[in-house]
Scaffold this active site. Structure first.
Site, mmCIF file in Angstrom:
data_model
loop_
_atom_site.group_PDB
_atom_site.id
_atom_site.type_symbol
_atom_site.label_atom_id
_atom_site.label_comp_id
_atom_site.label_asym_id
_atom_site.label_seq_id
_atom_site.Cartn_x
_atom_site.Cartn_y
_atom_site.Cartn_z
ATOM 1 N N SER A 164 0.251 6.281 3.679
ATOM 2 C CA SER A 164 0.051 5.631 4.974
ATOM 3 C C SER A 164 -0.913 6.409 5.863
ATOM 4 C CB SER A 164 1.422 5.443 5.650
ATOM 5 O OG SER A 164 1.319 4.611 6.774
ATOM 6 N N ASP A 205 -14.928 9.072 3.150
ATOM 7 C CA ASP A 205 -16.008 8.095 3.298
ATOM 8 C C ASP A 205 -17.172 8.643 4.107
ATOM 9 O OD1 ASP A 205 -14.651 6.305 1.793
ATOM 10 O OD2 ASP A 205 -14.374 4.796 3.359
ATOM 11 N N LYS A 233 -0.005 3.174 0.289
ATOM 12 C CA LYS A 233 0.603 2.289 1.305
ATOM 13 C C LYS A 233 -0.463 1.953 2.340
ATOM 14 C CE LYS A 233 4.203 1.764 4.771
ATOM 15 N NZ LYS A 233 3.279 1.478 5.880
#
Length: 442
Positions: free
Chosen positions: A298, A309, A323
């Site tokens: 999460s 990224d 999740k």
């Protein structure tokens, strides 16, 4: 943006606006059919309630029946949506503050069995020897078959010093194991920091609670002051089950000077949100390694995905839990609440990690795990994709200061943890390469 950051534990009122003007005849007919179906099933529900009240062997509690029906409906949706009775809702609010009486176990329901994800470090469960993948079949001699997560949490919570007994099934052990433990105050210090070697720091985030980002800033300031500026940082998110979305955004923002951190996508417009990073007065420009494993879930996956990224950090370790859904807590009039999955989140490049997770840039397995039957840690870990009714992966739709920074603590960590050791070696190697390149350019 500050308004948008008040996300999880969101106090929201959902209103459905039906814009009849401009609907086509087909849409109107579909809506009419849907309403007829809804009334038909509501009539069925009403009939069942009446039959139970009139014919059940004992007099029924209407409130208990209604709560049970609502809970059953939400449990059919996905593993993370649930109904919170008034006491459950209060427990959830207490938990996000990081201090409560209990045993210190992260749990889930797997194959309809109450299962341990992991014990929290230093808690009664950890000290007693509770392990990941243990199946809890009884709590104080009461069977846990068909128990809800919130009911299980309530049974294990309680005043400091009170006893609780868990009966455990463990793979590789023929007979059930019994653990009698004393509850303690579980005060989760979400941020811990150590000095590794001169110029290199280590920060661990164990969960994302209110104040986690503030504690992180204090830990970084202390490490940077003691080292006259850092040359490298290890951010440890292993076994971090997540927590508050706004804290994940703030932690990511601390290491980014701009760009998208995460965005969410749902059926409604107000469920589609974007969170951006901001330029800092005091940037942290040193190289970073983020450690993750299959217990990273999460909010910790949001941080790892954003830094990966943006090429801000190298992610090292093992595939994360996966999740990628956001739960909104919606209070109801009687003090209860719905914990409802309302959207999925995506990393800046558009990756959904739901039921997939974050793939590390460098895979490093953890060594010296105490496992039964020669299992690998990979085989016993529970991930989002293992949970019933999980969402499939989808493509996007369009401490206050830590626990000190002593070098001895850092040395113990390096000596006993091969993943931390690899991360430190990578940071040191990067420093040497930079120095070599600079000397060649002279």
């Amino acid at each position: 943006m500050l308004k948008n950051r008040k996300t999880i534990l969101l106090i929201a009122a959902i209103s459905l606006t039906l814009a009849f003007g401009g609907w086509s005849a087909v849409k109107a007919k579909t809506a009419s059919t849907d309403n007829q179906d809804a009334y038909q099933y509501l009539k069925l529900f009403s009939d069942v309630i009446s039959i139970v009240q009139d014919n059940y062997v004992e007099k029924t509690d209407q409130k208990k029946l209604m709560y049970g029906a609502i809970n059953g409906m939400l449990r059919e949706l996905d593993p993370h949506s649930s109904f919170l009775k008034p006491d459950d809702y209060k427990e959830l609010q207490i938990e996000t503050k990081g201090k409560f009486g209990g045993l210190g176990i992260e749990i889930t329901i797997r194959d309809n069995i109450l299962t341990v994800i992991s014990p929290l470090e230093g808690t009664p469960a950890d000290k007693a020897g509770i392990q990941a993948n243990d199946q809890i079949i009884k709590i104080d001699e009461q069977p846990t078959q068909d128990i809800s997560l919130m009911d299980a949490v309530q049974k294990m919570r309680g005043p400091k010093g009170s006893k609780v007994k868990l009966t455990i099934l463990r793979k590789g052990v023929q007979k059930p194991l019994e653990f009698e433990m004393l509850r303690d105050i579980i005060s989760i210090q979400s941020v811990k920091s150590f000095g590794m070697e001169p110029g290199f720091g280590y920060v661990r985030i164990s969960s994302f609670q209110s104040g986690t980002a503030t504690d992180l800033r204090k830990a970084l300031n202390q490490l940077e002051t003691e080292n006259s500026g850092l040359q490298g940082l290890i951010l440890d998110l292993r076994n971090d089950p997540g927590g508050l979305l706004d804290q994940a955004v703030e932690v990511s923002d601390e290491f980014l000077d701009g760009g998208l951190i995460v965005y969410t996508g749902g059926r409604l417009e107000n469920q589609k949100m974007r969170f951006e990073a901001h330029k800092k007065a005091k940037p942290h420009n040193y190289p970073m390694v983020v450690l993750v494993n299959s217990g990273s879930a999460s909010a910790s996956e949001i941080v790892a995905g954003a830094l990966q990224d943006h090429k801000r950090a190298i992610v090292m370790g093992e595939q994360t839990f996966g999740k990628g859904s956001v739960q909104t807590v919606i209070p109801l009039n009687d003090g209860s609440a719905l914990r409802l999955t309302t959207s999925l989140y995506y990393t800046p490049s558009g990756r959904s990690i739901q039921a997939k997770g974050i793939t590390p840039d460098i895979e490093v397995k953890r060594e010296n795990q105490k496992l039964e039957d020669n299992q690998s840690e990979e085989s016993i870990r529970i991930r989002e994709k293992d949970l019933p009714r999980h969402f499939d992966n989808q493509k996007p739709d369009s401490q206050s200061k830590g626990e000190g920074t002593s070098q001895s603590d850092g040395k113990k960590l390096v000596d006993g943890d091969n993943q931390v050791r690899r991360a430190l070696d990578l940071l040191k190697g990067y420093k040497i390469m930079i120095q070599t390149a600079q000397s060649q350019n002279k």
